[in-house]
Scaffold this motif. Sequence first.
Motif, mmCIF file in Angstrom:
data_model
loop_
_atom_site.group_PDB
_atom_site.id
_atom_site.type_symbol
_atom_site.label_atom_id
_atom_site.label_comp_id
_atom_site.label_asym_id
_atom_site.label_seq_id
_atom_site.Cartn_x
_atom_site.Cartn_y
_atom_site.Cartn_z
ATOM 1 N N ARG A 6 -56.482 31.267 38.002
ATOM 2 C CA ARG A 6 -55.385 31.442 38.962
ATOM 3 C C ARG A 6 -54.174 32.161 38.357
ATOM 4 O O ARG A 6 -53.031 31.955 38.780
ATOM 5 C CB ARG A 6 -54.949 30.101 39.556
ATOM 6 C CG ARG A 6 -56.059 29.414 40.351
ATOM 7 C CD ARG A 6 -55.563 28.153 41.036
ATOM 8 N NE ARG A 6 -56.608 27.536 41.840
ATOM 9 C CZ ARG A 6 -56.454 26.427 42.556
ATOM 10 N NH1 ARG A 6 -55.277 25.799 42.539
ATOM 11 N NH2 ARG A 6 -57.447 25.951 43.256
ATOM 12 N N ALA A 7 -54.432 32.963 37.369
ATOM 13 C CA ALA A 7 -53.333 33.764 36.791
ATOM 14 C C ALA A 7 -52.758 34.673 37.877
ATOM 15 O O ALA A 7 -53.511 35.238 38.675
ATOM 16 C CB ALA A 7 -53.847 34.608 35.629
ATOM 17 N N PRO A 8 -51.428 34.830 37.910
ATOM 18 C CA PRO A 8 -50.824 35.631 38.976
ATOM 19 C C PRO A 8 -51.082 37.122 38.844
ATOM 20 O O PRO A 8 -51.057 37.852 39.835
ATOM 21 C CB PRO A 8 -49.329 35.322 38.843
ATOM 22 C CG PRO A 8 -49.151 34.872 37.427
ATOM 23 C CD PRO A 8 -50.420 34.160 37.072
ATOM 24 N N PHE A 9 -51.335 37.604 37.636
ATOM 25 C CA PHE A 9 -51.685 39.008 37.423
ATOM 26 C C PHE A 9 -52.312 39.133 36.042
ATOM 27 O O PHE A 9 -52.412 38.148 35.295
ATOM 28 C CB PHE A 9 -50.472 39.932 37.602
ATOM 29 C CG PHE A 9 -49.367 39.813 36.578
ATOM 30 C CD1 PHE A 9 -49.021 40.895 35.767
ATOM 31 C CD2 PHE A 9 -48.618 38.634 36.449
ATOM 32 C CE1 PHE A 9 -47.988 40.803 34.846
ATOM 33 C CE2 PHE A 9 -47.581 38.540 35.540
ATOM 34 C CZ PHE A 9 -47.265 39.624 34.729
ATOM 35 N N ALA A 10 -52.791 40.346 35.723
ATOM 36 C CA ALA A 10 -53.491 40.567 34.458
ATOM 37 C C ALA A 10 -52.813 41.681 33.675
ATOM 38 O O ALA A 10 -52.124 42.542 34.245
ATOM 39 C CB ALA A 10 -54.955 40.922 34.718
ATOM 40 N N ALA A 11 -53.002 41.656 32.364
ATOM 41 C CA ALA A 11 -52.356 42.645 31.503
ATOM 42 C C ALA A 11 -53.262 42.985 30.328
ATOM 43 O O ALA A 11 -53.974 42.124 29.809
ATOM 44 C CB ALA A 11 -51.019 42.113 30.989
ATOM 45 N N ALA A 12 -53.221 44.244 29.917
ATOM 46 C CA ALA A 12 -54.008 44.687 28.764
ATOM 47 C C ALA A 12 -53.283 45.833 28.082
ATOM 48 O O ALA A 12 -52.867 46.792 28.730
ATOM 49 C CB ALA A 12 -55.400 45.139 29.194
ATOM 50 N N ILE A 13 -53.127 45.717 26.774
ATOM 51 C CA ILE A 13 -52.651 46.828 25.953
ATOM 52 C C ILE A 13 -53.870 47.422 25.269
ATOM 53 O O ILE A 13 -54.587 46.719 24.559
ATOM 54 C CB ILE A 13 -51.639 46.361 24.896
ATOM 55 C CG1 ILE A 13 -50.397 45.779 25.548
ATOM 56 C CG2 ILE A 13 -51.268 47.517 23.972
ATOM 57 C CD1 ILE A 13 -49.457 45.089 24.564
ATOM 58 N N THR A 14 -54.114 48.701 25.496
ATOM 59 C CA THR A 14 -55.194 49.364 24.780
ATOM 60 C C THR A 14 -54.601 50.404 23.846
ATOM 61 O O THR A 14 -53.676 51.125 24.207
ATOM 62 C CB THR A 14 -56.184 50.035 25.744
ATOM 63 O OG1 THR A 14 -55.512 51.011 26.543
ATOM 64 C CG2 THR A 14 -56.821 49.002 26.660
ATOM 65 N N PHE A 15 -55.138 50.452 22.641
ATOM 66 C CA PHE A 15 -54.715 51.451 21.659
ATOM 67 C C PHE A 15 -55.862 52.421 21.399
ATOM 68 O O PHE A 15 -56.991 51.995 21.119
ATOM 69 C CB PHE A 15 -54.296 50.781 20.348
ATOM 70 C CG PHE A 15 -52.858 50.372 20.326
ATOM 71 C CD1 PHE A 15 -51.861 51.306 20.071
ATOM 72 C CD2 PHE A 15 -52.496 49.057 20.576
ATOM 73 C CE1 PHE A 15 -50.524 50.930 20.053
ATOM 74 C CE2 PHE A 15 -51.172 48.673 20.559
ATOM 75 C CZ PHE A 15 -50.173 49.616 20.299
ATOM 76 N N ASP A 16 -55.579 53.711 21.494
ATOM 77 C CA ASP A 16 -56.532 54.741 21.098
ATOM 78 C C ASP A 16 -56.204 55.135 19.663
ATOM 79 O O ASP A 16 -55.193 55.807 19.407
ATOM 80 C CB ASP A 16 -56.418 55.961 22.012
ATOM 81 C CG ASP A 16 -56.886 55.681 23.434
ATOM 82 O OD1 ASP A 16 -57.317 54.549 23.706
ATOM 83 O OD2 ASP A 16 -56.804 56.600 24.266
ATOM 84 N N MET A 17 -57.046 54.716 18.721
ATOM 85 C CA MET A 17 -56.788 55.021 17.311
ATOM 86 C C MET A 17 -57.425 56.367 16.967
ATOM 87 O O MET A 17 -58.458 56.456 16.305
ATOM 88 C CB MET A 17 -57.319 53.918 16.396
ATOM 89 C CG MET A 17 -56.710 53.965 15.002
ATOM 90 S SD MET A 17 -57.559 52.917 13.783
ATOM 91 C CE MET A 17 -58.871 54.022 13.229
ATOM 92 N N ASP A 18 -56.785 57.439 17.433
ATOM 93 C CA ASP A 18 -57.312 58.791 17.240
ATOM 94 C C ASP A 18 -57.141 59.287 15.812
ATOM 95 O O ASP A 18 -57.905 60.142 15.353
ATOM 96 C CB ASP A 18 -56.600 59.771 18.177
ATOM 97 C CG ASP A 18 -56.719 59.385 19.628
ATOM 98 O OD1 ASP A 18 -57.726 58.755 19.993
ATOM 99 O OD2 ASP A 18 -55.796 59.706 20.406
ATOM 100 N N ALA A 19 -56.103 58.790 15.123
ATOM 101 C CA ALA A 19 -55.766 59.261 13.777
ATOM 102 C C ALA A 19 -55.691 60.789 13.782
ATOM 103 O O ALA A 19 -55.168 61.377 14.731
ATOM 104 C CB ALA A 19 -56.757 58.725 12.754
ATOM 105 N N ASP A 20 -56.237 61.439 12.772
ATOM 106 C CA ASP A 20 -56.160 62.901 12.703
ATOM 107 C C ASP A 20 -57.402 63.569 13.273
ATOM 108 O O ASP A 20 -57.604 64.777 13.090
ATOM 109 C CB ASP A 20 -55.908 63.373 11.262
ATOM 110 C CG ASP A 20 -56.898 62.798 10.264
ATOM 111 O OD1 ASP A 20 -57.032 61.558 10.221
ATOM 112 O OD2 ASP A 20 -57.524 63.576 9.519
ATOM 113 N N SER A 21 -58.248 62.823 13.980
ATOM 114 C CA SER A 21 -59.399 63.452 14.631
ATOM 115 C C SER A 21 -58.945 64.545 15.588
ATOM 116 O O SER A 21 -59.629 65.555 15.772
ATOM 117 C CB SER A 21 -60.229 62.409 15.383
ATOM 118 O OG SER A 21 -59.495 61.850 16.461
ATOM 119 N N LEU A 22 -57.772 64.355 16.189
ATOM 120 C CA LEU A 22 -57.242 65.311 17.167
ATOM 121 C C LEU A 22 -57.132 66.713 16.591
ATOM 122 O O LEU A 22 -57.519 67.695 17.234
ATOM 123 C CB LEU A 22 -55.858 64.849 17.638
ATOM 124 C CG LEU A 22 -55.786 63.503 18.346
ATOM 125 C CD1 LEU A 22 -54.378 62.950 18.284
ATOM 126 C CD2 LEU A 22 -56.219 63.662 19.783
#
Length: 285
Positions: A6-22
Motif C-alpha cells: 500500500r505504498a502511496p507511490f514508487a521511486a527508483a534511482i538508476t545509474f548508468d555507469m558509462d565511464a569512458d566507454s562513451l
Amino acid sequence: MDWPNRAPFAAAITFDMDADSLIHAADPEGWKRPYAISMGQYGPTVGVPRILETYRRLGLRQTFFIPGWCVKTYPKAVEAILKDGHEIGCHGWIHENPSARSLAEQAEDLDRALDAIAAFSGYRPRGYRAPVYLLTNDTPALLADRGFAYDSSMMADDEPYALDLGGRSLIEIPTHWGIDDWPPFAHYAEIGYMMPVRGPSEGLAPFFEEFEAARRDGGLWHAVWHPFLTGRRARWQVVERWLETALTSGAWFATLGEIADHAEGLRQAGQLRTLPFPTYTQRQT
C-alpha cells in the motif's frame, strides 16, 4: 497505480555507469583523448564509491546499468556494487549506438555484454537500457529471446507498461530526458554534448519536482543519473540531503527488477497498460 504494501507511490534511482566507454564508442581515436577519458573515469573510481557509501548509510538498494566493456575495465567498481546487493542491468557492450548496428551486430553486442556480466556476477541481467535510448524495432525481440524481464529505454507513459511482442511480452519501465542528468550537467564536446552546465541545486531541482508530482499522482518517480555527472561532490551532497527526507515520504524505493516483477503481476491480472510493439511495421507517409 497500485504499489506493494500500500505504498502511496514508487521511486527508483538508476545509474548508468558509462565511464569512458562513451568516448571509445564515439571515436575510434578516442583512446588518444586523455582529458575526455579522465572525465569518464571519475564515475567508477570516485562517483560510484561516493554513491555506494550513501546507499549503505541509508539502507538503499538500487539499479546500475553497465556496459559489458565497463564491467571488464572497472571490475572493482562492479564488485562493490554487487557486494552491496544492488542490481546490475545491461547497457550494451561499449555504449554503441544500436540504431547504427545491423540485427546480427545488435545480437552480437548483447551476447558479448551478457557474457561479460555473467562471468563477473554469476547471473545474467534481467533488465536492459539502450545506450542513448536508441532502441530499434528489433531490440525487444532480441531481449525476449535472451530472457530479459524488462527494458528501460522508451517514453510512452509515466508508469510501467507492457510491450506486446506478438505472443510474448516485455515490461517497459519508461524514462525521458526530463529525468536524465545529461541536459543539466553534461558538457562533452567529444561526443556532441555541449550543454549549459547548471549549478547543483538548480540542475537537480527538476528531479525533485518530478518526485513531488509522482507523490501527488501515486505514480513512479524514476531518475536516470550517471556517476561521473551527478556523482560529483557538490551535486551528490545535494542529492544526499534530499534523500534523507525523500526516504521518509512513504515511497517504495525499489530496484527496477523489483518494479518490473510487480508490473508483470499486474499485467497477468489484466491491470497493466499494454502497447503493441513495434508501433509501425512500414514507412509512414
